[in-house]
Design a protein around this motif. Structure first.
Motif, PDB file in Angstrom:
ATOM      1  N   ALA A   1     -13.828   8.683 117.586  1.00  0.00           N
ATOM      2  CA  ALA A   1     -13.862   8.390 118.923  1.00  0.00           C
ATOM      3  C   ALA A   1     -15.193   8.406 119.587  1.00  0.00           C
ATOM      4  O   ALA A   1     -15.791   7.643 120.403  1.00  0.00           O
TER       5      ALA A   1
ATOM      6  N   SER B   1      -1.989  10.764 126.417  1.00  0.00           N
ATOM      7  CA  SER B   1      -2.677  10.155 125.198  1.00  0.00           C
ATOM      8  C   SER B   1      -3.595  11.286 124.829  1.00  0.00           C
ATOM      9  O   SER B   1      -4.325  11.552 125.572  1.00  0.00           O
TER      10      SER B   1
ATOM     11  N   GLU C   1      -6.303  10.646 123.732  1.00  0.00           N
ATOM     12  CA  GLU C   1      -7.811  10.038 124.302  1.00  0.00           C
ATOM     13  C   GLU C   1      -8.446  10.765 125.369  1.00  0.00           C
ATOM     14  O   GLU C   1      -9.546  10.775 125.557  1.00  0.00           O
TER      15      GLU C   1
ATOM     16  N   LYS D   1      -9.744  11.678 114.222  1.00  0.00           N
ATOM     17  CA  LYS D   1      -9.733  10.621 115.544  1.00  0.00           C
ATOM     18  C   LYS D   1     -10.709  10.927 116.279  1.00  0.00           C
ATOM     19  O   LYS D   1     -11.249  10.054 117.050  1.00  0.00           O
TER      20      LYS D   1
ATOM     21  N   ASP E   1     -12.020  12.024 126.669  1.00  0.00           N
ATOM     22  CA  ASP E   1     -12.645  11.941 128.226  1.00  0.00           C
ATOM     23  C   ASP E   1     -13.006  13.295 128.744  1.00  0.00           C
ATOM     24  O   ASP E   1     -14.070  13.599 129.298  1.00  0.00           O
TER      25      ASP E   1
END
Ligand SMILES: [Zn+2]
Length: 414
Positions: free
Chosen positions: A378, A331, A333, A374, A337
């Motif tokens: 985030a 993903s 995301e 995005k 990280d």
């Protein structure tokens, strides 16, 4: 679906993006994210869009389709999607395989440099070829997208500093010292060590880059080469497209010690979005496939050598990408990280974006540059300040360009 930057508000508010920001409601957070993203200078330090041949009918000024299992020939970056994603500029890489050396590599690089100049000249209302940080700021003010140039692989200078000078004159503003194989003067992370890092000539290359104000890029180099570069470079260096080895042990990623040393020297790690650099289990699966992938890559290079076979070679390389995809994906995301890991190590002044769009398999949800807002949303959701986010999105790169320009002026005045 054609999306404008503003329509992301709708996507964020109703599209099911999980945003969990302290006090802010998702909607106010998303509005804030879009405002910030649009206002900030967003720079990507590694796009391969212009270095490969393109699918038939491709145009930089027409919106393409993001790559996916259904559309393996998709692309990630073009003018309409840069506008949609608020991507204000990118270092487009000049690249030919590291196994192509000598005068043919120099010729290929010059051809690609010319093509980037032509690209900017063909769209003067939208694009501006930028050589300095001030150029990038001026382009942003004029609502133009900054076209910057990075040379991905020291083999293209053909062991000749005058070629390097020529590339700099033609607008190159970083040199990645190696690609996946060693050069005659620097070891690559993708090859067996041959020089114990940088040779004496390699050190001269670094010095010349400093003198020219062309940033030294340590992505792709071996760990020993990295440490040698840090010892000799007078200017801050960048890792234009590398991620964190603590999260994913790929040798193309950087250890915490390397990230700390890079930052201590004023440099930045520009997080690579390639799914195999982001996710450890996926990396291990891809590693198991690697002998087969390597065989396919070698075959593509042997079967379709030289610039005249670029189209066929690119097709064969896309088949390698598809094979790699069979390992699965991860993903988007995970990108956040990796940013977060590096920021916790060295602070937001030393981290940025180096997507590798159009050069690597992207994670799910970040298939093209229209999806970049995005990341801003985030980071806000994780409690990052607007200042920190602006730095990550582009200000850090501009600061390092400025530092390289200043040091180059000083070195040339000697
Ligand atoms: Zn690369």
């Amino acid at each position: 679906m054609k999306r404008t930057l503003a329509s992301w508000l709708v996507v964020f508010a109703f599209g099911g993006l999980a945003l969990t920001a302290g006090q802010s409601s998702p909607q106010s957070l998303d509005a804030r994210a879009l405002r910030l993203h649009r206002d900030a200078i967003v720079l990507d330090t590694h796009d391969d869009t212009m270095s490969e041949s393109h699918p038939p009918g491709w145009r930089f000024d027409a919106r393409g389709i993001a790559p996916s299992p259904e559309h393996p020939d998709g692309t990630s970056v073009d003018l309409p999607r840069m506008r949609e994603g608020g991507l204000d500029g990118a270092f487009f890489s000049v690249y030919i395989a590291g196994t192509i050396t000598g005068p043919p590599a120099v010729t290929a690089a010059r051809r690609q440099l010319d093509a980037l100049h032509a690209l900017a000249a063909t769209h003067p209302a939208d694009l501006a070829l930028c050589l300095t940080a001030a150029d990038v700021r001026a382009a942003h003010k004029a609502k133009k997208i900054a076209i910057l140039i990075g040379i991905e692989g020291g083999h293209m200078i053909n062991d000749d500093l005058t070629v390097l000078d020529d590339f700099a004159r033609r607008g190159a503003r970083y040199l990645t010292l190696t690609h996946m194989v060693n050069t005659d003067w620097a070891d690559s992370s993708g090859d067996q060590p041959a020089h114990n890092g940088l040779t004496d000539f390699g050190k001269q290359v670094v010095h010349e880059l400093n003198r020219l104000g062309v940033m030294v890029d340590v992505s792709h180099v071996s760990d020993k080469t990295f440490w040698d570069v840090l010892a000799v470079s007078q200017s801050p260096v960048i890792a234009s497209h590398s991620s964190c080895r603590a999260l994913c042990a790929h040798p193309r990623n950087m250890t915490d010690e390397m990230i700390k040393a890079l930052a201590a020297k004023g440099g930045t790690i520009q997080i690579n979005f390639y799914d195999g650099f982001l996710d450890q289990p996926l990396y291990l699966k891809q590693k198991a496939l690697e002998p087969e992938l390597q065989r396919m890559r070698r075959e593509a290079l042997e079967k379709y050598p030289g610039p005249q076979n670029e189209q066929k070679r690119a097709e064969a390389m896309r088949a390698v990408d598809m094979k790699e995809r069979s390992a699965g994906t991860t993903s988007w995301e995970k990108i956040v990280d990796h940013i977060d890991h590096a920021v916790k190590l060295v602070g937001a002044d030393h981290v940025g974006l180096g997507s590798d769009f159009d050069g690597a398999v992207m994670p799910t949800g970040m298939e093209d540059c229209s999806m970049l807002p995005k990341i801003t949303a985030a980071l806000l959701a994780r409690g990052y300040s607007e200042k920190a986010i602006r730095d990550i999105l582009g200000e850090n790169v501009l600061r390092i360009m400025e530092a390289n320009e200043k040091i180059a002026n000083r070195l040339r005045a000697r």
